[in-house]
Scaffold this active site. Sequence first.
Site, PDB file in Angstrom:
ATOM      1  N   LYS A  58       1.063   4.249  -3.027  1.00 29.75           N
ATOM      2  CA  LYS A  58       0.531   5.702  -3.001  1.00 29.75           C
ATOM      3  C   LYS A  58       1.736   6.576  -3.370  1.00 29.75           C
ATOM      4  CE  LYS A  58      -3.441   5.497  -1.535  1.00 29.75           C
ATOM      5  NZ  LYS A  58      -4.755   6.129  -2.396  1.00 29.75           N
ATOM      6  N   TYR A  62       0.781  -1.265   0.074  1.00 33.41           N
ATOM      7  CA  TYR A  62       0.181  -0.046   0.072  1.00 33.41           C
ATOM      8  C   TYR A  62       0.759   1.377   0.029  1.00 33.41           C
ATOM      9  CZ  TYR A  62      -3.406   3.456   1.481  1.00 33.41           C
ATOM     10  OH  TYR A  62      -4.185   4.589   1.544  1.00 33.41           O
TER      11      TYR A  62
END
Length: 251
Positions: free
Chosen positions: A177, A173
Amino acid sequence: MHDERLALVTGANQGVGFQVAKQLAANGLTVLVGSRDLARGEAAAGEIGTGAVALQLDVTDRDSIAAAAARIGKEFGRLDLLINNAAISNTKKGNLSLKEYREVSRASNAPLDEVRTVWETNVFGVLAVYQAMLPLLRASSDARIINVSSAVGSLTANADPSAPYHTSFGPIYPASKAALNAMTLAMMVDLESTGIKVNLVSPGFTKTNLNGYEGTQSLEEGSREIMRVAMLGPDGPSGTFTRWENAAIPW
């Protein structure tokens, strides 16, 4: 053609996306509630009420994206505001706490299939939606794109060992991003000669399904900065990466 400003929010059937769609509608916008599952999107639009329209949109499915763009073009002829909110944080966390999951999602042991799946939504899905919706955004006289990112994706901040998310930075994750931020910069460069604005926004550590509801902020708090930027007029800034309230996040 509709007179109301038209917004599309991806992943709007729950969490921050739902809250943003709800607030946009309350502010008089027509909001397309993007949802991978149409029934869930219809339920969310029904709960929001006036101004909300369900739109089937799976950001990992090219046919779904193309169909959504075609419907918007046919029914509205343009798009004024695109909020790329749809995201996933993992596929294998299960009942693990965030701290426990961090230990099995490091660069040394993260399953590559999980990395690919998360990036497919968080990075490639955003780029695919951008490419499909760009002709509709070009048809607007005041278009803006907001990509919902996170401070955990800040390379500058997380390179500092004393940063709060430093030990949490991993290839699933957080790195997705960081890659989203890079894709957003590419969009900014792509649109420099146009009037289309592009902004990155972090909702903060909001209590949602994304983090197993371990977040410390409410949906109302998590939606504040997205809404502030979404309601900026044509003279509002482009190229920013902020959290509430208009605090700059290093890239």
